[in-house]
Design a protein around this motif. Structure first.
Motif, PDB file in Angstrom:
ATOM      1  N   THR A 140      -0.720   4.852  28.389  1.00  0.00           N
ATOM      2  CA  THR A 140      -0.568   3.736  27.690  1.00  0.00           C
ATOM      3  C   THR A 140       0.141   2.747  29.373  1.00  0.00           C
ATOM      4  O   THR A 140       0.633   3.546  30.066  1.00  0.00           O
ATOM      5  N   ILE A 141      -0.292   1.921  29.143  1.00  0.00           N
ATOM      6  CA  ILE A 141      -0.493   1.434  31.119  1.00  0.00           C
ATOM      7  C   ILE A 141       0.661  -0.656  30.456  1.00  0.00           C
ATOM      8  O   ILE A 141       1.062  -1.176  29.771  1.00  0.00           O
ATOM      9  N   GLU A 142       1.863  -0.468  31.571  1.00  0.00           N
ATOM     10  CA  GLU A 142       2.831  -1.466  31.024  1.00  0.00           C
ATOM     11  C   GLU A 142       2.980  -2.022  32.809  1.00  0.00           C
ATOM     12  O   GLU A 142       2.427  -1.438  33.985  1.00  0.00           O
ATOM     13  N   ILE A 143       2.764  -3.206  33.013  1.00  0.00           N
ATOM     14  CA  ILE A 143       2.683  -4.243  33.592  1.00  0.00           C
ATOM     15  C   ILE A 143       3.369  -5.163  34.212  1.00  0.00           C
ATOM     16  O   ILE A 143       3.444  -5.893  33.331  1.00  0.00           O
ATOM     17  N   HIS A 144       3.403  -5.478  35.754  1.00  0.00           N
ATOM     18  CA  HIS A 144       4.642  -6.999  35.729  1.00  0.00           C
ATOM     19  C   HIS A 144       4.671  -7.459  37.175  1.00  0.00           C
ATOM     20  O   HIS A 144       4.647  -6.306  38.209  1.00  0.00           O
ATOM     21  N   GLY A 145       4.584  -8.213  37.273  1.00  0.00           N
ATOM     22  CA  GLY A 145       4.745  -8.661  38.633  1.00  0.00           C
ATOM     23  C   GLY A 145       6.391  -8.623  39.258  1.00  0.00           C
ATOM     24  O   GLY A 145       6.869  -8.300  38.524  1.00  0.00           O
ATOM     25  N   GLN A 146       6.339  -8.521  40.495  1.00  0.00           N
ATOM     26  CA  GLN A 146       7.553  -8.736  41.254  1.00  0.00           C
ATOM     27  C   GLN A 146       7.814  -9.478  42.482  1.00  0.00           C
ATOM     28  O   GLN A 146       6.720 -10.853  42.343  1.00  0.00           O
ATOM     29  N   TYR A 163       2.772  -1.069  37.834  1.00  0.00           N
ATOM     30  CA  TYR A 163       1.873  -0.515  36.552  1.00  0.00           C
ATOM     31  C   TYR A 163       2.531   0.630  35.912  1.00  0.00           C
ATOM     32  O   TYR A 163       2.277   1.281  37.382  1.00  0.00           O
ATOM     33  N   THR A 164       2.835   0.705  35.580  1.00  0.00           N
ATOM     34  CA  THR A 164       3.304   1.953  34.950  1.00  0.00           C
ATOM     35  C   THR A 164       2.487   3.237  34.174  1.00  0.00           C
ATOM     36  O   THR A 164       2.441   2.039  33.136  1.00  0.00           O
ATOM     37  N   ILE A 165       1.936   3.562  34.436  1.00  0.00           N
ATOM     38  CA  ILE A 165       1.129   4.804  34.022  1.00  0.00           C
ATOM     39  C   ILE A 165       2.274   5.744  33.087  1.00  0.00           C
ATOM     40  O   ILE A 165       2.358   6.258  33.389  1.00  0.00           O
ATOM     41  N   TYR A 166       1.649   5.791  31.837  1.00  0.00           N
ATOM     42  CA  TYR A 166       2.510   6.895  30.704  1.00  0.00           C
ATOM     43  C   TYR A 166       1.727   7.461  29.898  1.00  0.00           C
ATOM     44  O   TYR A 166       0.724   7.431  29.581  1.00  0.00           O
ATOM     45  N   ILE A 167       1.841   8.866  30.107  1.00  0.00           N
ATOM     46  CA  ILE A 167       0.557   9.380  29.655  1.00  0.00           C
ATOM     47  C   ILE A 167       0.541  10.664  29.516  1.00  0.00           C
ATOM     48  O   ILE A 167       1.915  11.394  30.159  1.00  0.00           O
ATOM     49  N   ASP A 168      -0.148  11.116  28.730  1.00  0.00           N
ATOM     50  CA  ASP A 168       0.327  12.827  27.880  1.00  0.00           C
ATOM     51  C   ASP A 168      -0.792  13.584  28.620  1.00  0.00           C
ATOM     52  O   ASP A 168      -2.000  13.047  28.136  1.00  0.00           O
ATOM     53  N   SER A 169      -0.783  14.864  29.454  1.00  0.00           N
ATOM     54  CA  SER A 169      -2.153  15.223  29.924  1.00  0.00           C
ATOM     55  C   SER A 169      -1.366  16.549  30.336  1.00  0.00           C
ATOM     56  O   SER A 169      -0.698  16.198  31.224  1.00  0.00           O
ATOM     57  N   GLY A 259       7.326  -5.938  31.155  1.00  0.00           N
ATOM     58  CA  GLY A 259       6.089  -6.836  31.247  1.00  0.00           C
ATOM     59  C   GLY A 259       5.007  -6.293  29.555  1.00  0.00           C
ATOM     60  O   GLY A 259       5.458  -5.734  29.395  1.00  0.00           O
ATOM     61  N   PRO A 260       3.112  -7.007  30.058  1.00  0.00           N
ATOM     62  CA  PRO A 260       2.731  -7.000  28.394  1.00  0.00           C
ATOM     63  C   PRO A 260       2.560  -5.409  29.100  1.00  0.00           C
ATOM     64  O   PRO A 260       2.643  -4.785  30.189  1.00  0.00           O
ATOM     65  N   GLY A 399       4.234  11.430  29.374  1.00  0.00           N
ATOM     66  CA  GLY A 399       5.285  11.073  27.992  1.00  0.00           C
ATOM     67  C   GLY A 399       5.073   9.776  27.314  1.00  0.00           C
ATOM     68  O   GLY A 399       4.148   8.741  28.004  1.00  0.00           O
ATOM     69  N   ASN A 400       4.899   9.742  26.359  1.00  0.00           N
ATOM     70  CA  ASN A 400       4.501   7.878  25.473  1.00  0.00           C
ATOM     71  C   ASN A 400       5.806   6.973  25.897  1.00  0.00           C
ATOM     72  O   ASN A 400       6.317   6.688  26.560  1.00  0.00           O
ATOM     73  N   PHE A 401       4.970   6.058  25.797  1.00  0.00           N
ATOM     74  CA  PHE A 401       5.700   4.353  26.356  1.00  0.00           C
ATOM     75  C   PHE A 401       6.048   3.946  25.076  1.00  0.00           C
ATOM     76  O   PHE A 401       6.002   3.924  24.072  1.00  0.00           O
ATOM     77  N   LYS A 402       7.422   3.804  24.754  1.00  0.00           N
ATOM     78  CA  LYS A 402       8.378   3.440  24.544  1.00  0.00           C
ATOM     79  C   LYS A 402       8.848   1.664  23.950  1.00  0.00           C
ATOM     80  O   LYS A 402       9.440   1.349  25.025  1.00  0.00           O
ATOM     81  N   PRO A 403       8.420   0.951  23.296  1.00  0.00           N
ATOM     82  CA  PRO A 403       7.781  -0.469  23.382  1.00  0.00           C
ATOM     83  C   PRO A 403       9.401  -0.967  23.817  1.00  0.00           C
ATOM     84  O   PRO A 403      10.243   0.433  22.541  1.00  0.00           O
TER      85      PRO A 403
END
Length: 403
Positions: A140-146, A163-169, A259-260, A399-403
């Motif tokens: 999951t990728i979350e993004i926002h402007g600064q 943008y923040t990359i939430y990843i399980d790998s 961000g979205p 880890g997983n993104f938590k809205p």
């Protein structure tokens, strides 16, 4: 027999059958469930399938490939004033809030734009992982402007993207960092946004009669929407002038928010969540490892340009008290599939020749229309985002993104 009684009998019979299961039946049911879960689609299996598709695509001779024109169409919809975006058979609605004459019935463009950028980055991340043989279980990728670090005098729009990359790998930190760098380098949308491209304008004006009777809500047309929007804008300004400036509230409103985000499903489809409530689906054609269930992110980026210009056109028409009976935009650009291949290494992977055609029905003169659109381009967030250079930075969270 009464259908409710019949449903009750069926439910009771099902429950009785379940209760009648012995230990061996329960074991078999659990075993079957485990087998189904093991055979369920996974992102790992999708990456293997994607690798096959990408390798076949990359093996094609550059001379066999031709430039493709991508198109997005946006229409301002009559009395509602909402913007309908259509890309091939896919579409969604954009809208603004009540204070600006809208009904908050669709996505806003600046937030959607960020989600589109994140979608293409996520897609590029999957491509690089597939080609390198790196397993991913969730992404999951979350993004926002600064905020700008120093004043820029630029038109307001989201920028300085983080943008923040939430990843399980199972991949190492170094491998994930390499993936992130490669993903950004190979993202056609990020490359376009970084490049500073000025979209070119074509005006298609058709004349309509000046005479028209406005009778409040009884007429359902774009002209009445613009008339109502003007009243909303004037009322909003009058209210702002009559109230003391709350700098603390303003600072809070402008502070960075969550961000979205874009979630990748096991089949590689990207689900964009915008404004915490609206969902948009992006996908790829089969030859790029997708299932063609949604527009591509490259098409989506043309869409956000079109919806934003349409929105600002409505606002500027209201500001100038123009009579406009219809507005639609056709946004186009060329995608060159040869770019980056042998012999074409220096050609950009970004979309080329970005342009838009304004189709307008109005009694206003050609000069008035020209001045109107010049005013639109001066303040339109997405138009200016395209023509300015942009920056991206990332961070990786396991880890997983938590809205």
């Amino acid at each position: 027999m009464n259908k409710h009684i019949f449903s009750f009998i069926i439910a009771a019979a099902t429950t009785t059958a379940a209760l009648a299961q012995g230990p061996q039946d329960v074991f078999r049911s659990a075993q079957k469930k485990q087998q189904l879960e093991q055979n369920a689609p996974s992102l790992r299996s999708h990456l293997k399938e994607r690798k096959v598709a990408l390798q076949a695509w990359n093996a094609l001779n550059a001379n066999e490939l031709q430039t493709v024109t991508l198109t997005a169409n946006v229409t301002a919809k009559n009395r509602a004033g909402v913007r309908e975006l259509r890309v091939r058979e896919f579409h969604y609605i954009g809208d603004c809030g009540y204070a600006h004459g809208g009904q908050d019935s669709g996505v806003d463009t600046p937030t959607t734009a960020q989600a589109v950028f994140a979608s293409d980055l996520a897609d590029s991340y999957l491509n690089q992982a597939a080609l390198l043989g790196i397993d991913i279980d969730s992404l999951t990728i979350e993004i926002h402007g600064q905020p700008d670090k120093t004043p820029t005098n630029r038109v307001w729009y989201p920028r300085n993207f983080l943008y923040t990359i939430y990843i399980d790998s199972p991949a190492s930190d170094a491998e994930l960092e390499q993936l992130a760098v490669l993903a950004e380098q190979n993202s056609a949308v990020a490359t376009l946004v970084k490049s500073a491209v000025t979209p070119q304008l074509i005006i298609d004006r058709k004349e309509s009669p000046r005479e028209r009777i406005i009778e409040g809500s009884t007429l359902a047309s774009l002209r009445e929407y613009i008339h109502g929007k003007r009243q909303a804008l004037l009322a909003s300004r009058a209210k702002a002038k009559s109230q003391p400036r709350d700098t603390a509230a303003l600072r809070k409103a402008l502070a960075p928010k969550r961000g979205p985000w874009v979630k990748v499903f096991p089949n590689g489809i990207r689900q964009l969540t915008v404004n915490d409530k609206y969902l948009i689906v992006h996908d790829n054609p089969a030859y790029l490892g997708g299932t063609n269930l949604g527009m591509t992110s490259a098409e989506g980026v043309l869409g956000i340009l079109g919806t934003c210009i349409t929105h600002i056109s409505l606002g500027q028409a209201a500001e100038r008290a123009l009579d406009i009976d219809s507005i639609s935009l056709t946004v186009e650009a060329e995608w060159n599939p040869q770019a980056g291949r042998k012999g074409h290494e220096q050609e950009s992977i970004a979309l080329q020749n970005v342009r838009y055609t304004l189709h307008v029905l109005t009694p206003e003169s050609e000069q008035a229309v020209k001045e109107w659109i010049e005013a639109v381009e001066k303040i339109c967030p997405m138009y200016n985002l395209f023509k300015d250079t942009q920056t991206f930075e990332h961070k990786i969270v396991r880890g997983n993104f938590k809205p």
